[in-house]
Structure formats: C-alpha cells, structure tokens
Write a protein that holds these residues in place. Structure first.
Motif, PDB file in Angstrom:
ATOM      1  N   GLU A   1      12.451   5.782  -5.705  1.00 54.96           N
ATOM      2  CA  GLU A   1      12.772   6.899  -4.825  1.00 54.96           C
ATOM      3  C   GLU A   1      13.513   6.405  -3.576  1.00 54.96           C
ATOM      4  O   GLU A   1      13.003   5.557  -2.840  1.00 54.96           O
ATOM      5  CB  GLU A   1      11.507   7.643  -4.413  1.00 54.96           C
ATOM      6  CG  GLU A   1      10.688   8.164  -5.572  1.00 54.96           C
ATOM      7  CD  GLU A   1       9.589   7.210  -6.002  1.00 54.96           C
ATOM      8  OE1 GLU A   1       8.461   7.677  -6.212  1.00 54.96           O
ATOM      9  OE2 GLU A   1       9.861   5.994  -6.107  1.00 54.96           O
TER      10      GLU A   1
ATOM     11  N   LEU B   1      11.700   6.497  -0.061  1.00 58.43           N
ATOM     12  CA  LEU B   1      10.707   5.433   0.077  1.00 58.43           C
ATOM     13  C   LEU B   1      11.397   4.082   0.260  1.00 58.43           C
ATOM     14  O   LEU B   1      10.978   3.261   1.096  1.00 58.43           O
ATOM     15  CB  LEU B   1       9.794   5.405  -1.146  1.00 58.43           C
ATOM     16  CG  LEU B   1       8.746   4.289  -1.179  1.00 58.43           C
ATOM     17  CD1 LEU B   1       7.806   4.383   0.019  1.00 58.43           C
ATOM     18  CD2 LEU B   1       7.961   4.308  -2.490  1.00 58.43           C
TER      19      LEU B   1
ATOM     20  N   ARG C   1       9.051   1.372  -7.847  1.00 59.05           N
ATOM     21  CA  ARG C   1       9.463   2.655  -7.278  1.00 59.05           C
ATOM     22  C   ARG C   1      10.979   2.677  -7.089  1.00 59.05           C
ATOM     23  O   ARG C   1      11.576   1.701  -6.599  1.00 59.05           O
ATOM     24  CB  ARG C   1       8.770   2.891  -5.928  1.00 59.05           C
ATOM     25  CG  ARG C   1       7.238   2.806  -5.970  1.00 59.05           C
ATOM     26  CD  ARG C   1       6.622   3.987  -6.696  1.00 59.05           C
ATOM     27  NE  ARG C   1       6.817   5.236  -5.967  1.00 59.05           N
ATOM     28  CZ  ARG C   1       5.959   5.701  -5.057  1.00 59.05           C
ATOM     29  NH1 ARG C   1       4.867   5.014  -4.725  1.00 59.05           N
ATOM     30  NH2 ARG C   1       6.186   6.871  -4.465  1.00 59.05           N
TER      31      ARG C   1
ATOM     32  N   ALA D   1       0.946   4.336  -2.886  1.00 59.60           N
ATOM     33  CA  ALA D   1       0.583   5.715  -2.532  1.00 59.60           C
ATOM     34  C   ALA D   1       1.116   6.685  -3.585  1.00 59.60           C
ATOM     35  O   ALA D   1       2.306   6.689  -3.913  1.00 59.60           O
ATOM     36  CB  ALA D   1       1.156   6.062  -1.155  1.00 59.60           C
ATOM     37  N   GLY D   2       0.217   7.494  -4.124  1.00 60.03           N
ATOM     38  CA  GLY D   2       0.604   8.487  -5.117  1.00 60.03           C
ATOM     39  C   GLY D   2       0.691   7.966  -6.527  1.00 60.03           C
ATOM     40  O   GLY D   2       0.970   8.729  -7.460  1.00 60.03           O
ATOM     41  N   VAL D   3       0.487   6.670  -6.719  1.00 52.36           N
ATOM     42  CA  VAL D   3       0.531   6.081  -8.064  1.00 52.36           C
ATOM     43  C   VAL D   3      -0.886   6.015  -8.610  1.00 52.36           C
ATOM     44  O   VAL D   3      -1.775   5.452  -7.962  1.00 52.36           O
ATOM     45  CB  VAL D   3       1.146   4.662  -8.035  1.00 52.36           C
ATOM     46  CG1 VAL D   3       1.138   4.059  -9.437  1.00 52.36           C
ATOM     47  CG2 VAL D   3       2.554   4.709  -7.482  1.00 52.36           C
ATOM     48  N   PRO D   4      -1.156   6.595  -9.783  1.00 44.34           N
ATOM     49  CA  PRO D   4      -2.511   6.544 -10.343  1.00 44.34           C
ATOM     50  C   PRO D   4      -2.976   5.104 -10.528  1.00 44.34           C
ATOM     51  O   PRO D   4      -2.213   4.243 -10.969  1.00 44.34           O
ATOM     52  CB  PRO D   4      -2.362   7.259 -11.692  1.00 44.34           C
ATOM     53  CG  PRO D   4      -1.119   8.085 -11.565  1.00 44.34           C
ATOM     54  CD  PRO D   4      -0.214   7.332 -10.640  1.00 44.34           C
TER      55      PRO D   4
ATOM     56  N   GLN E   1       0.825  -1.206   0.000  1.00 45.16           N
ATOM     57  CA  GLN E   1       0.000   0.000   0.000  1.00 45.16           C
ATOM     58  C   GLN E   1       0.861   1.259   0.000  1.00 45.16           C
ATOM     59  O   GLN E   1       0.521   2.256  -0.631  1.00 45.16           O
ATOM     60  CB  GLN E   1      -0.940  -0.019   1.208  1.00 45.16           C
ATOM     61  CG  GLN E   1      -2.009  -1.105   1.121  1.00 45.16           C
ATOM     62  CD  GLN E   1      -2.746  -1.327   2.427  1.00 45.16           C
ATOM     63  OE1 GLN E   1      -2.434  -0.706   3.444  1.00 45.16           O
ATOM     64  NE2 GLN E   1      -3.737  -2.213   2.407  1.00 45.16           N
ATOM     65  N   ARG E   2       2.017   1.212   0.695  1.00 39.32           N
ATOM     66  CA  ARG E   2       2.925   2.360   0.658  1.00 39.32           C
ATOM     67  C   ARG E   2       3.489   2.556  -0.746  1.00 39.32           C
ATOM     68  O   ARG E   2       3.667   3.694  -1.206  1.00 39.32           O
ATOM     69  CB  ARG E   2       4.070   2.146   1.642  1.00 39.32           C
ATOM     70  CG  ARG E   2       3.666   2.195   3.112  1.00 39.32           C
ATOM     71  CD  ARG E   2       4.917   2.114   3.978  1.00 39.32           C
ATOM     72  NE  ARG E   2       4.606   1.625   5.320  1.00 39.32           N
ATOM     73  CZ  ARG E   2       5.499   1.324   6.235  1.00 39.32           C
ATOM     74  NH1 ARG E   2       6.793   1.447   5.950  1.00 39.32           N
ATOM     75  NH2 ARG E   2       5.151   0.897   7.426  1.00 39.32           N
TER      76      ARG E   2
END
Length: 445
Positions: free
Chosen positions: A143, A146, A141, A16-19, A12-13
């Motif tokens: 980043e 993260l 991801r 987050a922020g991913v369309p 879920q993390r």
C-alpha cells in the motif's frame, strides 16, 4: 531518534491489520527468502534501472545487477562499525562499489529481525519478519500510503543520525520521479512466492503409479533446483561473514590467506551450483529466450586467468594462455558466461594427471571467436564412461566427480549464443558469435 522511528515500531506498523498466523522461525525465514527472490526476479524482468533500499540488520538484496543499480541504507549491529557488509557482486578493495551504500548502527529497541523497504518506479514494497515463539510471520505490504509513512519515518531517523545520508535519500527519491505500484506485479507476487517455496522446499508428494517419464523427470529437476538453492544460500552467508572478517586489520597473514582460500572455495561452489540450477531451469523451460548483450571478453579474461590458475594449482596443473593482442567483443550473457568458463575449466581439468598443463587458445574463426581447451598426453588412455544421474548431471566413477552432463553443458552454452564441441580427455572448443557481425547486435543472437 524518536521511539516512533525505531525499526521495531516500523515492524509493528507493518503488522497492523494483518491477521496473526502461527509459524516457527525456520518456516518464516524460508518465506522471507522466497519473497526476496520473487521481488528481485520481478524487478529484473521489468528491466528496472534505478531504485533504493533500506534494510536491517544486513543487506537483504542479493542480486548483483540490482545492487549495482540501486542505492542502499543498512542498519547493522554496533560491533560492525567500520566494517561495511560485503555486497554480492562487489569487487574486493574497490571503494567505488561501496559509494552507493550507507551504513548506520542499530539502536536499542530496534530488534534484529530482517526488515526491507524497497522503492522503485514500478514497485514499492515493505517486508519484515515479525512475532515471537510460535507466532512468527512474514509481513509484506504494497500500500502506497503505508510505504510513504514508513519512508518518512526512516527519513526522519536518518536526519537525526547522519545528515548526509538523509540528504542522499531525499536526492535519490527525487531522481526516481513518479512512483506507481504496478497492480500486475503485486498480483503476481504471492502465487510466485508459493511456487518458489514449492521449488525450494522438498516435500512428500503422493505420485500415482501411472505417472509417466516426463512427470518423473520434472520432479527430479525441481528437486535438483531446490538442492542447488539450499546449498548456495548458506555458502553465500558464509562468504559474506568471511569477507567481513577480512576487513579487520589485526589478522595475521596466515589467517588472511586461509580466509581467502575459504572465500574462493565458497565462490566456486556457489557458481557451480548456480550452473546446475541454470541447467535444470533450462531443461524445464527449453523455449526460454536469454537476452544477449555485447560482451568484452578482453575485460573478463584477466580475472578469469587468475581463477583458472587457482583451480589448476589445487590439482598441481599449470596454465598456458594464448590470445591475440586485441580480442573482439562477442554476443553473450557476460555474467553467466564468466561462470560457465570457470565451470568449463573445472570440467576439463578433472581428468588430467598431476603435473600436466592446460592450454587455452583464443583466436578468431570467421564470424566467431574460438576458445580451445587442450591438454593431456597423446598416449593417454581413452576416458572411462560416465554414468547419467538424472536429466542434467553425470558421474565419473573413475574420479568420483559429479558434474553437468555433456548435453546439459552444450545446451547452456547454446543459450549463451555459443556452440561447444568436446573430445573427452583431449579438448573442448567453444565458439561465440562476434558482436561486430552485421545484424548480430540488433538481433541479440
């Protein structure tokens, strides 16, 4: 373990922020395998020597070279307790090959979707499948904040589950030193995933009537690569499941023997389609240079002899092996050379009659090592003609066998630094450059 450290919470993390994107499970899993392939290709190209990975519910990496260099932590279903998953390239009954793998149980609330956190010097990435129904999607991801957050959560979880595993994770992170995500690698990632999907998933393509022969050949090679990939993937899964069953102590000897036969057959077909893939790739990129290394053929030969024996026994053939007491080292690609020699035995033995013998002789020939395969009878009829099937395959109508063409086989051995000569139905001779020839090791040729 806190709820914040569950694997489902980690997914879920990542989301987050991913369309959100709509997709079915099959397409999401194809994307997952394509992304895994690209990540491992990037690391191999970088010559990455060390790293660590944390995955669930099975090991995600499938490149033996990376697995042998990296340390892993894998969360598996509780029923797998005491049966460590088989890693590609690991030797059976070799505890040393499992020392770098920690196995832990999945907990309620973790979910069973694939998850991978991969940490290396030049590249750190987190990947997962997420969503349900028609909302399945691949999450990737890069980043660093993260990644660090996820790594901290998994470290906390390990500390509550198995202190030694947590201590080893901390030690391995310290061994890696400074971590710096290469912008170039991240930029290459998605275009290469798209290219991998295009190769791995045959699609309907409109082709103009004016397409030339080169375009047709390239399309055939792309389709051949896709078929080879699609065949190897389920076979590798079957082999992994078979090897997990073989670890059980309550199996009867006949069942163990039958599982071993299935394992050997899967391995041979994986290697066979791997060579077809390599031949197609070499045909598409003929100028591609392969890095050669000093190869101890004497160390490879005992394992090869066992595999050759099994290959020939299935056709009621026997093996005669002649070799000098000390085999000199050669320059080649040791991983691909082993697969090629297995394929060469398969190729040569298909045309022999039952009860015959295959003779393999190894001897020095100047600055080269000569491997000669011979067999059959002097009064054998000349072999029948083979029919070409696309750019790299040939079909023998007499035996019904589909195999690499003579030209494709010779080109593959040439990319390994060798030279192959063939008299169909009579002999095959392979020449490999010696590693102790002046200038050979320095030039890698």
């Amino acid at each position: 373990m806190s709820a914040n450290d569950s694997l489902q919470t980690l997914r879920q993390r990542l989301a987050a922020g991913v369309p959100a994107s709509g997709g079915d499970d099959a397409s999401a899993r194809r994307q997952w395998w394509a992304a895994l392939t690209v990540v491992q290709e990037l690391l191999l190209e970088q010559g990455c020597q060390q790293g660590l990975w944390l995955a669930a519910p099975l090991p995600a990496l499938h490149e033996p070279l990376l697995i042998s260099r990296f340390h892993g932590w894998v969360w598996t279903p509780p029923q797998w307790s005491g049966r460590a998953p088989e890693l590609p390239g690991s030797a059976a009954n070799n505890p040393a090959s499992e020392r770098s793998l920690w196995q832990l149980p999945l907990q309620t609330g973790d979910g069973t979707d694939p998850l991978l956190l991969l940490i290396t010097g030049p590249l750190q990435v987190a990947m997962a499948l997420h969503g349900s129904g028609a909302q399945r999607q691949l999450l990737v991801r890069f980043e660093q904040p993260l990644i660090a957050e996820l790594l901290q959560s998994l470290g906390n979880r390990l500390a509550s589950e198995q202190g030694d595993a947590a201590s080893d994770l901390k030690h391995q992170i310290q061994q890696l030193g400074s971590l710096e995500n290469s912008p170039q690698l991240a930029e290459q990632f998605w275009p290469r995933v798209a290219a991998q999907l295009a190769k791995a998933t045959p699609s309907l393509t409109l082709v103009s009537a004016a397409s030339n022969e080169t375009d047709d050949s390239d399309q055939q090679l792309g389709l051949l690569e896709a078929i080879a990939h699609e065949v190897r993937t389920p076979l590798a899964t079957i082999r992994t499941l078979i090897r997990s069953l073989q670890r059980r102590s309550d199996l009867s000897p006949p069942l163990q023997k039958r599982l071993g036969q299935i394992d050997h057959e899967c391995s041979e077909q994986i290697d066979r389609f791997g060579l077809i893939f390599q031949a197609a790739e070499l045909q598409r990129q003929p100028s591609q240079q392969r890095a050669l290394a000093r190869t101890d053929l004497g160390a490879l030969l005992p394992g090869l002899e066992q595999i050759w024996q099994r290959q020939l026994q299935r056709r009621d053939l026997t093996l005669e092996l002649e070799q000098p007491e000390q085999l000199p080292a050669v320059m080649s690609d040791p991983v691909l050379l082993e697969s090629m020699l297995i394929g060469l035995m398969d190729r040569f033995s298909r045309g022999l009659r039952r009860g015959e013998s295959v003779r393999v002789e190894l001897a020095s020939a100047g600055e080269q090592l000569k491997l000669r395969f011979s067999g059959g009878r002097d009064d054998d009829d000349s072999p029948g003609d083979t029919a070409s099937v696309g750019p790299v395959l040939s079909w023998d109508p007499a035996t019904g066998s589909l195999q690499l063409s003579q030209a494709a086989t010779q080109k593959l051995f040439s990319s390994l630094g060798g030279r192959l000569t063939e008299r169909p139905g009579s002999s095959l001779t392979l020449y490999l450059p010696l590693a102790n020839v002046e200038g050979c090791e320095e030039n890698g040729a």
